[in-house]
Design an enzyme around this catalytic site. Structure first.
Site, PDB file in Angstrom:
ATOM      1  CD  GLU A  74      -1.400  -0.385   3.622  1.00  0.00           C
ATOM      2  OE1 GLU A  74      -2.193   0.541   3.817  1.00  0.00           O
ATOM      3  OE2 GLU A  74      -1.394  -1.439   4.284  1.00  0.00           O
ATOM      4  CB  CYS A 106      -2.460  -4.457   6.355  1.00  0.00           C
ATOM      5  SG  CYS A 106      -2.092  -2.805   6.933  1.00  0.00           S
ATOM      6  CB  THR A 149       1.145   2.611  14.946  1.00  0.00           C
ATOM      7  OG1 THR A 149       0.449   3.603  14.188  1.00  0.00           O
ATOM      8  CG2 THR A 149       0.589   2.613  16.352  1.00  0.00           C
ATOM      9  CB  SER A 199      -8.707   1.756  12.370  1.00  0.00           C
ATOM     10  OG  SER A 199      -7.794   1.970  13.432  1.00  0.00           O
ATOM     11  CG  HIS A 235      -2.453  -6.614  10.418  1.00  0.00           C
ATOM     12  ND1 HIS A 235      -1.248  -6.328   9.822  1.00  0.00           N
ATOM     13  CD2 HIS A 235      -3.066  -5.423  10.613  1.00  0.00           C
ATOM     14  CE1 HIS A 235      -1.148  -5.021   9.658  1.00  0.00           C
ATOM     15  NE2 HIS A 235      -2.239  -4.438  10.140  1.00  0.00           N
ATOM     16  CE  LYS A 244      -6.936  -2.376  22.305  1.00  0.00           C
ATOM     17  NZ  LYS A 244      -7.864  -1.638  23.100  1.00  0.00           N
ATOM     18  CG  ASN A 278       1.546  -1.346  10.875  1.00  0.00           C
ATOM     19  OD1 ASN A 278       1.670  -2.452  10.333  1.00  0.00           O
ATOM     20  ND2 ASN A 278       0.416  -0.676  10.856  1.00  0.00           N
TER      21      ASN A 278
END
Ligand code: CAA
Length: 386
Positions: A74, A106, A149, A199, A235, A244, A278
């Site tokens: 991306e 992603c 990030t 997000s 991911h 989470k 990331n």
């Protein structure tokens, strides 16, 4: 598998101090210790090329054996010419290969991986192998909430009928896709735009949806995920997101406390992402690479799960089995990562700005000492690599 990272990083505790934030917010709240900082002569092409060369070298595979090259990214360098063509040129991959780029945030690299699996499954590989590369530079801008990030790098995977690392099951996958505006990169902006909290919600909806789809496909008799898999990869925009996600997934199995299974099944795969940050398309596969390097021997013959999420959104939960000996070719991964140069925050900001100047320069610049190949600048509207 092979990988490439920028040769420098910034510690998130230093970044927190510079931004007036408690260091624990980044190191514990997000679960990231350091992020890779690309230099002016790094771009998606150089990272992809280095990762692919590394994968070929680690596997003892010649470019002549490659019949399919796909780059998921991306962070495209051109609206038309794919990163994969640059890689083909740099590595001398034969003209008979199918060469293209895939995009879905992603998830783009996973789309490429499944195209490769389908190509092999359909019997069209005829003895050739596929080269699947995930290459990205995660960028939100200095001083933004997304800044801690960021990161950058590439992971390359060679896919064939006789896997040496992980035997993927291309048929048994749970998918979840939905039109949402959680994260995007407008055509006129280098920086990503993101509705941060939303997000996170979209990612969690996707993990629940994909797991439900996988269970629907396999029937209700399957054991809970935490009993079925020896490792579970997600991911990783930052480690806390994977924590989470894991909690949401096992909750679907009726498990209310995910702490123990997180430590046992997920944490080993977060070690490498926690010092890189990331890497968008490559994050899931960087997690896999790190896991195979550190725990591949222990996981031999066991089942693992992989969850890929791309904003916008598309996600897929799929499974594989670790092949005995998988760790052999990846023993030195953490040693190589430890050799990177540590930047202070001023050094990180200087690199950040220097990349923009190099991108805008219409003539190639004096090159900085770095790895080969490197991005040299732009001449006659063409990107020049040295
Ligand atoms: N000590 C310990 N923890 C602390 C702390 C302290 N002193 N201060 C705050 N924290 C914790 C918070 O409680 C929070 O944890 P929980 O989520 O468990 O509550 C965590 O640190 C982060 O704090 P905030 O939510 O307040 O942070 P923020 O609002 O400044 O930004 C973010 C967080 C929204 C993730 C932001 O970094 C961002 O927008 N990042 C980019 C978007 C992103 O990565 N989204 C992930 C899903 S989308 C995706 O995965 C695709 C992709 O790759 C982009």
């Amino acid at each position: 598998m092979g990988f490439a990272l920028p040769n420098a990083y910034v510690a998130l505790s230093d970044l927190a101090a510079a931004r007036g934030v408690a260091p624990e917010k980044y190191t514990e709240g997000l679960g990231t210790l350091a992020m890779a900082v690309p230099g002016p002569d790094d771009d998606t092409v150089t990272l992809a090329t280095r990762a692919a060369a590394d994968a070929l070298a680690r596997g003892g595979i010649s470019p002549d054996e490659i019949g399919f090259v796909v780059v998921g990214t991306e962070t495209a360098v051109d609206h038309s010419k794919p990163v994969a063509s640059f890689v083909q040129g740099h590595l001398g991959i034969p003209t008979g290969a199918r060469v293209f780029e895939t995009k879905h945030a992603c998830y783009g690299g996973t789309a490429g991986l499944f195209s490769a699996l389908d190509w092999i499954d359909a019997g069209r590989a005829r003895g050739k192998k596929a080269l699947v590369i995930c290459s990205d530079i995660a960028r939100y801008g200095l001083g933004t909430p997304g800044e801690p990030t960021q990161g950058g790098g590439a992971v390359a995977m060679i896919v064939s009928e006789s896997p040496r690392l992980v035997r993927l099951d291309g048929a048994s996958t749970g998918r979840y896709s939905k039109d949402v505006f959680d994260f995007w990169r407008p055509l006129d902006s280098k920086d990503a735009k993101v509705d941060g909290r939303y997000s996170v919600e979209c990612y969690l909806d996707a993990v629940r949806g994909a797991y439900s789809a996988l269970r629907g496909l396999e029937g209700a008799s399957e054991r809970p995920a935490s009993a079925r898999f020896a490792a579970m990869l997600y991911h990783v925009p930052y480690g806390k997101m994977a924590r989470k996600a894991h909690a949401a997934l096992v909750e679907s199995d009726g498990e209310t406390d995910s702490t123990a299974t997180f430590s046992r099944l997920v944490a080993p795969g977060l070690r490498l992402p926690s010092v890189v940050g990331n890497v968008y398309t490559a994050s899931l596969y960087l997690s896999l690479l790190g896991l195979l390097s550190s725990d591949g021997e222990r996981l031999a013959g066991q089942a693992i799960s992989l969850f890929s999420y791309g904003s916008g959104s598309c996600s897929e939960l799929f499974t594989g089995e670790v092949v005995p000996g998988a760790h052999e070719s990846l023993r030195d991964v953490f040693e190589l990562v430890a050799r990177r140069e540590k930047l202070d925050v001023a050094g990180y900001e200087a690199r950040f700005r220097a990349r923009d100047i190099r991108e805008l320069a219409k003539t190639p610049l004096e090159s900085m000492p770095s790895t080969t190949p490197h991005f040299h600048g732009i001449r006659d509207d063409k990107r020049v690599y040295a």
